[in-house]
Design a protein around this motif. Structure first.
Motif, short mmCIF file in Angstrom:
data_model
loop_
_atom_site.label_atom_id
_atom_site.label_comp_id
_atom_site.label_asym_id
_atom_site.label_seq_id
_atom_site.Cartn_x
_atom_site.Cartn_y
_atom_site.Cartn_z
N PRO A 152 0.83 -1.22 0.00
CA PRO A 152 0.00 0.00 0.00
C PRO A 152 0.86 1.27 0.00
O PRO A 152 1.89 1.34 0.68
CB PRO A 152 -0.81 -0.14 1.29
N CYS A 154 0.99 5.84 -0.65
CA CYS A 154 0.23 7.09 -0.58
C CYS A 154 1.13 8.26 -0.98
O CYS A 154 2.34 8.10 -1.14
CB CYS A 154 -0.29 7.31 0.82
N THR A 175 1.79 -7.50 3.23
CA THR A 175 1.48 -7.58 1.79
C THR A 175 1.99 -8.90 1.22
O THR A 175 1.33 -9.55 0.41
CB THR A 175 2.11 -6.40 1.02
N GLN A 184 -4.52 -9.18 -2.73
CA GLN A 184 -3.90 -7.86 -2.58
C GLN A 184 -4.29 -7.28 -1.23
O GLN A 184 -5.48 -7.17 -0.91
CB GLN A 184 -4.37 -6.91 -3.70
N GLN A 186 -5.38 -4.70 1.38
CA GLN A 186 -6.17 -3.49 1.23
C GLN A 186 -6.20 -2.69 2.54
O GLN A 186 -6.07 -3.28 3.60
CB GLN A 186 -7.62 -3.84 0.83
N PRO A 187 -6.41 -1.37 2.51
CA PRO A 187 -6.54 -0.56 1.31
C PRO A 187 -5.18 -0.34 0.66
O PRO A 187 -4.19 -0.11 1.36
CB PRO A 187 -7.12 0.77 1.84
N VAL A 188 -5.16 -0.39 -0.67
CA VAL A 188 -3.88 -0.26 -1.38
C VAL A 188 -3.43 1.21 -1.43
O VAL A 188 -2.24 1.49 -1.50
CB VAL A 188 -3.96 -0.93 -2.77
N CYS A 190 -3.07 4.08 0.94
CA CYS A 190 -3.13 4.15 2.40
C CYS A 190 -3.01 5.59 2.88
O CYS A 190 -2.81 6.51 2.10
CB CYS A 190 -2.03 3.29 3.00
#
Ligand SMILES: Cc1cc2nc3c(=O)[nH]c(=O)nc-3n(C[C@H](O)[C@H](O)[C@H](O)COP(=O)(O)O)c2cc1C
Length: 193
Positions: A152, A154, A175, A184, A186-188, A190
């Motif tokens: 993830p 950002c 992960t 996958q 989640q949330p990818v 982040c």
């Protein structure tokens, strides 16, 4: 249960090498055997973030084996079942572009091709200033590619670096564990890097 082996590949996002080494140590501590791999740039370049020889020494110390730093060295990883999954941490915009385009001209892209050809998971821990610019299409393409997973990530500094994004390196191990189950994490996208 059989001990799992991960390829742990570093590309030239030199400012994140400290975080990558921390996660390499954590992953080894969690019981994974590690095979270290470096891109040519990662293996050869001294920067203000440290000397290449020191990072090589540290990776070899953690993994207990020599760094693979040639295409010929990386080629057998998949077909000879040397690893169960491949982590690319950090993964540069350059390597994202090559993976998205199917270009195989570094030890790291060779390692990815070698793993993908036999259906092993490849986990990308991206760090690039153009994630929301030139790399965006590559990230999108790779998100839609079978057996590729993202740590993830950002925006790390939306005001000063509006197109930059960095993975949350602390999410690397969860992960990997999710990817080994075909999922996958989640949330990818982040909240923090
Ligand atoms: C000091 C320094 C820091 C860099 N940091 C990054 C980075 O964080 N992310 C990135 O995508 N590229 C970064 N680069 C550029 C890559 O090293 C360059 O694109 C290189 O071709 C990557 O090759 P590789 O993906 O095969 O390792 C940096 C370069 C230097 C010299």
């Amino acid at each position: 249960m059989r001990e799992l082996t991960l390829g742990f590949a570093l590309c030239g996002s030199f400012c994140t090498f400290g975080k990558a080494m921390e996660q390499m140590r954590r992953t080894a501590g969690a019981g994974y055997r590690l095979v270290p791999i470096m891109s040519n740039n990662a293996y050869e370049t001294d920067t203000r973030f440290g000397r290449a020889c020191d990072f090589i020494w540290e990776a070899e110390d953690i993994c207990g084996r020599k760094v693979i730093h040639s295409i010929a060295g990386a080629e057998p990883l998949g077909p000879k079942h040397m690893v169960d999954a491949l982590v690319i941490a950090p993964c540069t915009g350059n390597t994202l572009a090559k993976l998205a385009a199917g270009i195989t001209d570094t030890p790291v892209t060779m390692a990815a091709k070698s793993c993908l050809r036999i259906g092993l998971p490849v986990i990308l821990c991206a760090a690039t200033n153009d994630a929301l610019a030139a790399s965006a299409q590559n990230i999108g393409r790779l998100m839609n590619t079978k057996n590729i997973y993202f740590v993830p990530f950002c925006q790390d500094d939306p005001e000063q670096k509006p197109t930059s994004a960095v993975a949350d390196f602390n999410q690397l191990l969860p992960t990997v564990e999710a990817a080994l189950k075909g999922r996958q994490l989640q949330p990818v996208f982040c909240g923090k890097a």
